[in-house]
Each structure stands twice: as structure tokens, then as C-alpha cells.
Design a protein around this motif. Sequence first.
Motif, PDB file in Angstrom:
ATOM      1  N   GLY A 117      38.177  47.263  44.767  1.00  0.00           N
ATOM      2  CA  GLY A 117      36.813  47.686  45.037  1.00  0.00           C
ATOM      3  C   GLY A 117      36.022  47.889  43.760  1.00  0.00           C
ATOM      4  N   ALA A 118      36.643  48.523  42.760  1.00  0.00           N
ATOM      5  CA  ALA A 118      35.970  48.718  41.478  1.00  0.00           C
ATOM      6  C   ALA A 118      35.689  47.383  40.802  1.00  0.00           C
ATOM      7  CB  ALA A 118      36.824  49.609  40.574  1.00  0.00           C
ATOM      8  N   ARG A 173      32.645  45.800  42.378  1.00  0.00           N
ATOM      9  CA  ARG A 173      31.400  46.396  41.902  1.00  0.00           C
ATOM     10  C   ARG A 173      31.044  45.888  40.506  1.00  0.00           C
ATOM     11  NH1 ARG A 173      33.813  50.645  44.700  1.00  0.00           N
ATOM     12  NH2 ARG A 173      34.748  51.546  42.816  1.00  0.00           N
ATOM     13  N   GLU A 176      29.325  42.490  40.410  1.00  0.00           N
ATOM     14  CA  GLU A 176      27.935  42.377  40.841  1.00  0.00           C
ATOM     15  C   GLU A 176      27.040  41.927  39.692  1.00  0.00           C
ATOM     16  OE1 GLU A 176      26.941  46.137  42.486  1.00  0.00           O
ATOM     17  OE2 GLU A 176      28.275  45.920  44.232  1.00  0.00           O
ATOM     18  N   THR A 194      40.241  40.079  46.138  1.00  0.00           N
ATOM     19  CA  THR A 194      38.855  40.487  45.915  1.00  0.00           C
ATOM     20  C   THR A 194      38.016  39.327  45.391  1.00  0.00           C
ATOM     21  OG1 THR A 194      39.473  42.784  45.471  1.00  0.00           O
ATOM     22  CG2 THR A 194      37.367  42.022  44.566  1.00  0.00           C
TER      23      THR A 194
END
Length: 537
Positions: free
Chosen positions: A330-331, A334, A337, A361
Motif C-alpha cells: 500500500g505504501a 502511494r 502516484e 501492487t
Amino acid sequence: MTELLTAAQMRAAESAAIAAGEATGLELMERAGEGVVAAIEAEWPDLAGEGGSAPRPADSPRGISGERKRAAVLCGPGNNGGDGFVVARLLRQRGWAVEVFLFGAPERLPPDARVNHDRWCGMSEVRPWPGPEAGFDPWGYALIVDALFGTGLTRGLSFEAGFGRMLPEWDLRGEPARPRIVAVDLPSGLCSDSGRMLAGDGLWADLTVSFHRFKRGHFLAEGPFHCGSLRLVDIGLPEGGVPDAAALVSAPAWRLGKGDPFGQSGHKYSHGHVLVCAGGRGRTGAARLAARAALRVGAGLVSVAAPPEAVAECAAQLTAIMLNGVEDGGALARLLEDARLNVLCLGPGLGQARARAYVDTVLGPAVRARATVLDADALSAFAEAPEALLGRLHPLCVLTPHGGEFARLFPDLAERLAGTPDAGPAFSKLDAVQAAAARAGCTVLLKGADTAIAAPDGRCALHGAAYERAAPWLATAGAGDVLAGLIAGLMARGAPAFEAAQTAAYLHVEAARAFGPGLIAEDLPEAIPEVLRRLEA
């Protein structure tokens, strides 16, 4: 780029030239024989000149008596044998005492080979191939010419035809005083397309002389070991490209040096930003090697994404490379992005559990697809279910497996490579990597001294760290991590995946050769500037 031909492609090139009236088969055969003799004299100046006038070298073979140097020319039943008859005639004209042995019946020779057989018979006799009881004693000669099968061999050497007895006697490599052995096009028994020994055994040479273009087997698998020195002879065939030929990587495939946008106007982001994901504490070295290589090859920025507990470890070792603390997938999502992070490098030292999560991911629907190099743990993490990786790859990906990792992802292809072939053309490393790239839908680079690279559209290339480009000291821990970083850095600068993989393989070996023996992986990125300076010259 130099082309590497299959046996079929070489035959097609010769046939097309003959059909177009650009050469006759006899002319091509004569030029081939002349080229072999010229290569012999260039390789061994003490054998040049008339056979009766050159002084006998101090290390001349046992059993040679008199002043005339003796040569044995072993001719096979095809056009390779025809080349051998030309070589025999030209050596005899230079004063050599030449004995010719023919494997097969003269009346079964192809027309051009039969003409040269008859020409030789006007000068001397042709001896039949020694039977299985007689064998072949090499010690009476200063030179042995292997013109038995060349590129035309499609099956292993027959042990019923005298080869079984000859092969053990031929293994003279440790002898200080022995004949020099020359192979015409290929040492007999070696598959022209794969570099593998058919039926597991065959001859070897001190010098191999090839014609028009090198063949795949000269650089693949066992080829360099059996070929000795390698020389290429121009026999006057047209220089046009051959469709579907493999490229031999002997220069950068993407622009480097003069004309390279690197160093011209722009800013660091115009040269790309590579993100290398690192493993946990005590496992960050591989990622740091990859990151250093990406920076050295010209990426504008390089960042390492490390777990929070490993950030201090990385910070103690890195200066120009930026750091990000990344706890999980998840990190990482981010962080990605930021569209300026245009290339990812996943796998070196990452650990399989973390690699699986990060690959899920990066290749998932929530993250914008970008150029991605998958190496080491990012490949091994999918050993139990390769389709879970292969089904999600895209054309901007590059896979960089070594042999073991390749076998985990493509077990059927690896199994075909592992067996001993009985017939040719045998399945080759280039065949395997082409099939893998088509299945994966992305570029695949299969590492080794013969590094095979293929794109999903069928293009393939081979970087052979052999002959004058051999760098055996490159087989050192961490060298593969540097290669992954080089590919990522080149892709950050705008190189397409297939060209980046080829160029990185070239730079990787050039850096190792520039440094020399004693190399460790940390030395490779530091040798890159000298290699790039040479390309500027």
C-alpha cells in the motif's frame, strides 16, 4: 549489429547468391578454402610460407620427420568436405605434405565437392576414412583440418564409423607438443544452431574459421569451448540483412556516446527517475548495487524504497541516491502516484514474501503501468505458480532470470535445454528465450556467458562474453543486481526494453573487461564512466 545465422539461413544466403548469378558454388568453395589457409597462416605465422622452407618449430609434434610439414585434411560427405579438398590443394601448393581422408563414397559427394575431390585426385590420392579398428593417429601431423561436417551435421557422430576410437585419441588439449587443429566452419559434432554437442560428444579445435557470418553455435552453450579461436572470412556473398537473424551484440543497441541526449540540455527529470525496492535490514546490498548502476548509466534520479527499519542502513551507504521508507504494498502504491517515477526495479535482495506483495501492487490495476525490471526474488516468488506472474506482465517489463530462475518460470523450456540432443538443429538458448518472451509478453534476458535476449515480437539477440570479450571474473556475487540496475537506468533515459537489455549486457561486460581480474560487484558501476568515455571517442 552483427548477424548470427542458423545453418538454414546460411544455406539460403548461398543459394540466393548462386541463383542470382552473383557467384557459383565452386567460387564460394574456392574462397572458403583460401580463407581457411589465410587464417591458418595468420594464426600461426610459423606455419606460413612454403612447407619445405620454414624451420621446424621447437615444439613441433612428435613423430614428424624430415623438413616438410605434414597435414591431415579430414573431408566429410558434403560441401564442408569440398572446402577441405580446396584447403588440401592450397596447402600442397605451399609445400606441405598433405594426406586427405574421405568419410563416405566419392560418388555421393555433392557436385561442387566432387569437382574439388577430382582436382585433388589429379595431384595425390584420397584415403578412405580409417575404420573402427584402425582409428586415427593424430601425432604424425603438424596440422589437422576438420572438414568433416561443419554446419550440415544433423545427428551425432557415428561410433560405427571410426569416430568412437578417434575421439579419445583426439583429446590432446593438455599436450605441449601436439598438432594444431583447425575446424572448417564448426568443429564436427557441434550443432550449428545451438552450440550443443549432438549425442554428447564431438571434436574440438584450436582455430575455427567461419564464412560470411558467424553461426549461433559459435557463441551459444559449448560452442566457444570447442571452437578455440574464431575467425570470419568474407566469401563474397551479398551484405544485405537476413530476415529473422539473431543479432550478436557487439556494440550498444541504443545510442550512447556522441549524439546521446544524456548531458545535453534538460534537467534531471528529463533523464528519468528509477525506483529500486530494497529488502529488510541486512539485505539491502543488492538493491544498493542496482541503484548505483542505474545512476552511473545516466538516470537523472534514483531512489531506494526500503522498509523503515532498513532506512538507516541504506542512508549510511548512499549519498546521491534518495531514500523512501516503504512498509508494504500500500505504501509503495502511494509512492507510485508520483508519475515522475518512470522505472521500477524489483527483486534484488527483496525477499520472496515482500517481492510477491510488491509485484502484486506494481502489476495490479490500481497502479499505472510503467517500465519495470523484475529480477531475482521478484521471479523466484512465483516459482509455485508462474502463471500468476506471466499473466499480468506488459511490454514495458523486462525479466532478467539466471538459469535456475528461468527453470522456475518456464520449466518446460528449461527441460528441453537440459537434455542431450541426439539430432539437430537442437533446441537452443535463443529458442528458449524467444518462446519465453512470447509467453510472457515482454522482454526476457536469460543471463550467462551467452546472454540471450528476446522481445515478445520475436526479435532476439545474443551477447557472447567469449573469445576476445571473455570476462570470467564477472561471475561474482552481485553482478546480476548491477545488470538489473543498468537496464533500469537505460529505460529511465528512454531506451525501449529490448534495446535497453542488449545495451546493458554490452556495458556490463565492457565494465568487467575494463576493470579486469579481481573484480567484485561494487567495482562495476564505477567502471561505467570509463566505458562511456570510450564510446564518446
